[in-house]
Write a protein that holds these residues in place. Structure first.
Motif, short mmCIF file in Angstrom:
data_model
loop_
_atom_site.label_atom_id
_atom_site.label_comp_id
_atom_site.label_asym_id
_atom_site.label_seq_id
_atom_site.Cartn_x
_atom_site.Cartn_y
_atom_site.Cartn_z
N THR A 159 -0.11 1.20 20.31
CA THR A 159 0.33 2.58 20.03
C THR A 159 1.07 3.27 20.20
OG1 THR A 159 -1.12 3.34 21.80
CG2 THR A 159 -2.78 2.30 20.29
N HIS A 160 1.96 3.93 19.43
CA HIS A 160 2.84 4.60 19.90
C HIS A 160 2.38 6.28 20.73
CE1 HIS A 160 5.69 1.66 18.38
NE2 HIS A 160 4.63 2.11 17.70
N GLN A 161 2.51 6.28 21.88
CA GLN A 161 1.35 7.92 22.10
C GLN A 161 1.82 9.03 21.96
OE1 GLN A 161 2.58 4.93 23.81
NE2 GLN A 161 2.96 5.41 26.61
N ASN A 162 3.15 8.40 21.89
CA ASN A 162 4.08 9.78 22.03
C ASN A 162 4.34 10.28 20.06
OD1 ASN A 162 6.32 8.10 21.85
ND2 ASN A 162 7.42 9.58 22.49
N ALA A 163 4.63 9.62 19.48
CA ALA A 163 5.28 9.53 18.16
C ALA A 163 3.83 9.06 16.55
CB ALA A 163 6.98 8.43 17.34
N THR A 164 4.36 9.46 15.70
CA THR A 164 4.12 8.85 14.02
C THR A 164 4.90 8.38 13.49
OG1 THR A 164 3.19 11.11 13.73
CG2 THR A 164 3.57 9.25 11.61
N GLU A 165 5.10 6.74 13.87
CA GLU A 165 5.35 6.00 12.41
C GLU A 165 5.56 5.49 11.58
OE1 GLU A 165 5.63 1.19 13.51
OE2 GLU A 165 4.48 2.54 14.31
N LEU A 166 6.33 5.42 10.52
CA LEU A 166 6.24 5.60 9.60
C LEU A 166 6.71 4.07 8.92
CD1 LEU A 166 6.39 6.53 6.23
CD2 LEU A 166 8.93 7.63 6.66
N VAL A 167 6.70 3.51 8.65
CA VAL A 167 7.15 1.77 8.38
C VAL A 167 7.14 1.70 6.99
CG1 VAL A 167 6.45 -0.68 8.27
CG2 VAL A 167 5.06 1.21 10.22
N TYR A 168 9.02 1.56 7.06
CA TYR A 168 9.12 1.06 5.51
C TYR A 168 9.76 -0.74 5.29
CZ TYR A 168 12.44 1.91 2.12
OH TYR A 168 14.15 1.18 0.64
N CYS A 169 9.46 -0.93 4.02
CA CYS A 169 9.78 -2.05 3.80
C CYS A 169 10.63 -2.97 3.21
CB CYS A 169 8.83 -3.10 2.82
SG CYS A 169 9.13 -4.71 2.80
N ILE A 170 12.14 -3.15 3.86
CA ILE A 170 13.25 -3.57 3.23
C ILE A 170 13.37 -4.64 2.54
CG2 ILE A 170 15.82 -4.03 3.70
CD1 ILE A 170 15.44 -1.76 6.37
N SER A 171 12.95 -5.95 3.15
CA SER A 171 13.01 -6.59 2.50
C SER A 171 11.62 -7.45 2.71
CB SER A 171 14.12 -7.93 2.44
OG SER A 171 14.72 -8.48 4.04
N GLY A 172 11.36 -8.56 1.93
CA GLY A 172 9.95 -9.39 2.00
C GLY A 172 8.16 -8.77 2.44
N ALA A 173 7.81 -8.94 2.93
CA ALA A 173 6.48 -8.44 3.00
C ALA A 173 5.85 -8.36 3.96
CB ALA A 173 5.62 -8.86 1.60
N ALA A 174 4.36 -7.46 3.82
CA ALA A 174 3.76 -7.59 5.61
C ALA A 174 2.77 -6.60 5.71
CB ALA A 174 4.56 -6.33 6.55
N VAL A 175 1.32 -7.12 6.16
CA VAL A 175 0.70 -6.07 5.87
C VAL A 175 1.09 -5.21 6.99
CG1 VAL A 175 -1.86 -6.20 5.92
CG2 VAL A 175 -1.14 -7.58 4.89
N VAL A 176 0.68 -3.66 7.30
CA VAL A 176 0.35 -2.92 8.26
C VAL A 176 -1.01 -2.09 8.49
CG1 VAL A 176 0.46 -0.48 9.65
CG2 VAL A 176 2.55 -2.32 8.09
N SER A 177 -1.63 -2.79 9.45
CA SER A 177 -3.15 -2.80 9.64
C SER A 177 -3.60 -1.85 10.89
CB SER A 177 -3.69 -3.98 10.08
OG SER A 177 -3.22 -4.87 9.06
N LEU A 178 -4.54 -0.68 10.61
CA LEU A 178 -4.91 0.52 11.42
C LEU A 178 -5.71 0.70 12.33
CD1 LEU A 178 -4.94 3.13 9.47
CD2 LEU A 178 -3.08 2.87 9.21
#
Length: 217
Positions: free
Chosen positions: A64-83
């Motif tokens: 977790t990031h207790q002090n911030a919102t996180e925006l995940v941007y994919c530049i290359s490849g691929a990923a799965v963001v789970s929450l």
């Protein structure tokens, strides 16, 4: 908020920075994270970022990031963001490809799994220095007997299972992990869960804590 007291005429004001000069964590040459905060760039204001490189099956561990919102941007490849959505009590998976983003609200439990080699992610935060609470730290620092007592588990088995976690993992699995096939299994699992999550769900009213018992958790 931005740094309002910054003297932008000062010869010490910094406007550029090379992220390779601030390595946050390195597992190997294919899996590492560079960081940028106000500590490196003093004119940055209320924003910071992590520059993340991953190979297939590697995981930015649950955290977790207790002090911030996180925006995940994919530049290359691929990923799965789970929450985990703390209001609906659901685990959600969001595959992202180049040009796509996934947003993680402040304080939410989440992780990222690379589904291709040469995956490059940019994690942007609305804080000058993002704080980080790692799942590995919670597991290794919480006494095994307390975990066992809390959840009615076998204390010896909990201690044995968690014993290999001796430091903050950040990018898993660790280099000395013996289960090398876990990567594809994890990717398949989150992709299948994503397909299930795409089913229409009943709307939730209010702050999310009052929901019908017939909503799947």
């Amino acid at each position: 908020m931005s740094v309002s007291y910054m003297d932008y005429t000062s010869p010490h004001a910094q406007f550029t920075y090379d992220l390779k000069n601030n390595l946050f964590f390195k597992k190997n040459n294919q899996n590492f994270i560079n960081a940028l905060s106000i500590d490196q760039l003093n004119t940055l204001g209320n924003v910071s970022l992590l520059d993340i490189y991953l190979s297939t099956g590697n995981i930015v561990e649950p955290h977790t990031h207790q002090n911030a919102t996180e925006l995940v941007y994919c530049i290359s490849g691929a990923a799965v963001v789970s929450l985990i959505n703390p209001f609906t009590k659901t685990l959600n998976h969001f595959p992202i490809h180049p040009g796509q983003v996934a947003n993680v609200p402040q304080g939410w439990w989440h992780y990222e799994v690379a589904s291709e080699d040469n995956t490059h992610l940019l994690a942007i935060f609305d804080a000058p220095v993002p704080e980080f609470i790692a799942g590995s730290d919670m597991l290794r620092l919480t006494p095994a007997n307390l975990l066992a007592r809390s959840y009615c588990l076998n204390a010896d088995m909990v201690e044995e299972t968690l014993a290999p976690i001796t430091s903050t993992v950040v990018i898993g699995p660790p280099n000395d992990c013996k289960t090398s096939r876990v990567g594809k299994a994890v990717i398949h699992q989150v992709e299948m869960q994503y397909e299930r999550d795409r089913r229409p769900q009943k709307p939730v009213i209010g702050n999310g804590w009052k929901y019908s018992n017939d909503i799947e958790i």
